[in-house]
Write a protein that holds these residues in place. Structure first.
Motif, mmCIF file in Angstrom:
data_model
loop_
_atom_site.group_PDB
_atom_site.id
_atom_site.type_symbol
_atom_site.label_atom_id
_atom_site.label_comp_id
_atom_site.label_asym_id
_atom_site.label_seq_id
_atom_site.Cartn_x
_atom_site.Cartn_y
_atom_site.Cartn_z
ATOM 1 N N ILE A 126 45.875 33.763 31.012
ATOM 2 C CA ILE A 126 46.443 34.663 30.007
ATOM 3 C C ILE A 126 45.575 34.776 28.751
ATOM 4 O O ILE A 126 45.336 35.896 28.268
ATOM 5 N N PRO A 127 45.075 33.680 28.184
ATOM 6 C CA PRO A 127 44.279 33.829 26.957
ATOM 7 C C PRO A 127 43.058 34.732 27.115
ATOM 8 O O PRO A 127 42.724 35.494 26.195
ATOM 9 N N SER A 128 42.409 34.675 28.276
ATOM 10 C CA SER A 128 41.197 35.472 28.471
ATOM 11 C C SER A 128 41.451 36.786 29.200
ATOM 12 O O SER A 128 40.611 37.696 29.160
ATOM 13 N N GLY A 129 42.583 36.890 29.887
ATOM 14 C CA GLY A 129 42.860 38.080 30.678
ATOM 15 C C GLY A 129 41.946 38.210 31.882
ATOM 16 O O GLY A 129 41.672 39.321 32.349
ATOM 17 N N VAL A 130 41.506 37.071 32.424
ATOM 18 C CA VAL A 130 40.566 37.054 33.545
ATOM 19 C C VAL A 130 41.254 36.471 34.782
ATOM 20 O O VAL A 130 41.999 35.480 34.683
ATOM 21 N N ILE A 131 41.005 37.075 35.937
ATOM 22 C CA ILE A 131 41.492 36.508 37.192
ATOM 23 C C ILE A 131 40.675 35.257 37.516
ATOM 24 O O ILE A 131 39.449 35.324 37.638
ATOM 25 N N ILE A 132 41.347 34.114 37.630
ATOM 26 C CA ILE A 132 40.625 32.859 37.839
ATOM 27 C C ILE A 132 40.777 32.321 39.260
ATOM 28 O O ILE A 132 40.047 31.411 39.663
ATOM 29 N N ALA A 133 41.733 32.869 40.025
ATOM 30 C CA ALA A 133 41.899 32.395 41.402
ATOM 31 C C ALA A 133 42.684 33.422 42.213
ATOM 32 O O ALA A 133 43.479 34.192 41.673
ATOM 33 N N ARG A 134 42.421 33.427 43.503
ATOM 34 C CA ARG A 134 43.178 34.223 44.463
ATOM 35 C C ARG A 134 43.575 33.302 45.607
ATOM 36 O O ARG A 134 42.750 32.547 46.121
ATOM 37 N N TYR A 135 44.837 33.376 45.997
ATOM 38 C CA TYR A 135 45.357 32.503 47.043
ATOM 39 C C TYR A 135 45.855 33.370 48.207
ATOM 40 O O TYR A 135 46.997 33.864 48.177
ATOM 41 N N PRO A 136 45.015 33.593 49.213
ATOM 42 C CA PRO A 136 45.458 34.388 50.368
ATOM 43 C C PRO A 136 46.511 33.630 51.166
ATOM 44 O O PRO A 136 46.451 32.399 51.285
#
Length: 293
Positions: A126-136
């Protein structure tokens, strides 16, 4: 003779002095709770694109909205996004996070925003607004709603496979697969229970976390979508454009109907301190806020 009269008198006195039996009363029947009323107080402009879910970030005092954008909501077209709006309905940042195909349900844990995306869970810092992981999630067909527990378990519904998964510490496991769920959509974790709204059925149910036994609380809510707690009671939306009030006895009252306006009622959010119920209107391309009294 005198003795007989004396004995009869004593018997009569003893009988009349016995405590009277209380009249049996009918068992008390709990009364139906009076449903609250909803009054619209604001609505965003219609620049949102197929908004499906809204969630409140209490720490930052803002709302996040998931936008599917182009449909169908199963298309891996990478055109979905998350918006930030104020609690007064002002769109602060329309495309805050992109690179998502069809974002739907959301949940917050610490500084992470978890979002369902067809067959994967996306974790956003949330602080950076960056996607940090994806869990398929292998075999997933239509990941839909999310509910996060205090222990940071992320419960996820898969409407397409009658499955509920759990994500914790980067690991995903299937928690329940049950055809009687008839398309689980809305989720709400409450202590030892998980509340579930069926999309393809019409049932609003309670599932025991430990035994996984399911109890139907109310029915006649087709297209079940979002669930929020309202004290000891609930608001349950159905995608067709209705919001129902369901009390803790299972009695149901329709409190909002926007079908005539062509507005849906997707994954709702309730702000108890502000007494606001937030309703994403999906094809209406807005989020509407209602004061609850």
């Amino acid at each position: 003779m005198k003795i007989n009269i004396l004995l009869a008198s004593l018997a009569l006195i003893a009988f009349t002095c016995q405590p009277a039996k209380k009249k049996e009363e009918n068992p008390s029947v709990p009364e139906k709770v009076t449903a609250p009323t909803l009054t619209k107080v604001w609505e965003t402009d219609s620049t949102l694109q197929t908004p499906e879910s809204v969630i409140y970030d209490e720490f930052r005092d803002v709302l996040y909205v998931s936008n599917i954008n182009a449909v169908p909501p199963t298309a891996k077209d990478n055109d979905g996004y998350i918006s930030i709006i104020s609690i007064n309905g002002e769109i602060i940042e329309r495309e805050w996070v992109t690179e998502i195909s069809a974002p739907k349900g959301m949940g917050i844990s610490d500084s992470s925003l978890f979002v369902t995306n067809i067959d994967e869970i996306v974790e956003i810092d949330i602080p950076s607004g960056v996607i940090i992981a994806r869990y398929p999630i292998e075999g997933a067909a239509f990941l839909n709603d999310i509910s996060v527990t205090k222990d940071e378990d992320v419960y996820i519904s898969d409407t397409g496979t009658n499955t509920i998964h759990v994500l914790n510490n980067g690991n995903v496991r299937t928690w329940l697969n049950d055809t009687t769920l008839i398309g689980p959509n809305g989720l709400l974790h409450q202590g030892s229970h998980l509340m579930v709204a069926s999309y393809f059925g019409d049932e609003f149910s309670r599932i025991d976390i430990n035994t996984k036994m399911r109890e139907v609380i109310s029915d006649s809510i087709p297209g079940g979508d979002g669930i929020v707690a309202y004290g000891e009671h609930y608001f349950v939306s159905n995608w067709n454009g209705e919001v129902h009030f369901v009390d803790n006895l299972g009695s149901r009252t329709l409190v909002l109907d926007t079908k005539a306006e062509g507005q849906n009622a997707a994954d709702i959010c309730y702000l108890p301190e502000k007494q606001l119920l937030l309703v994403p209107t999906f094809f209406g391309n807005t989020v509407a806020a209602y004061e609850v009294k």
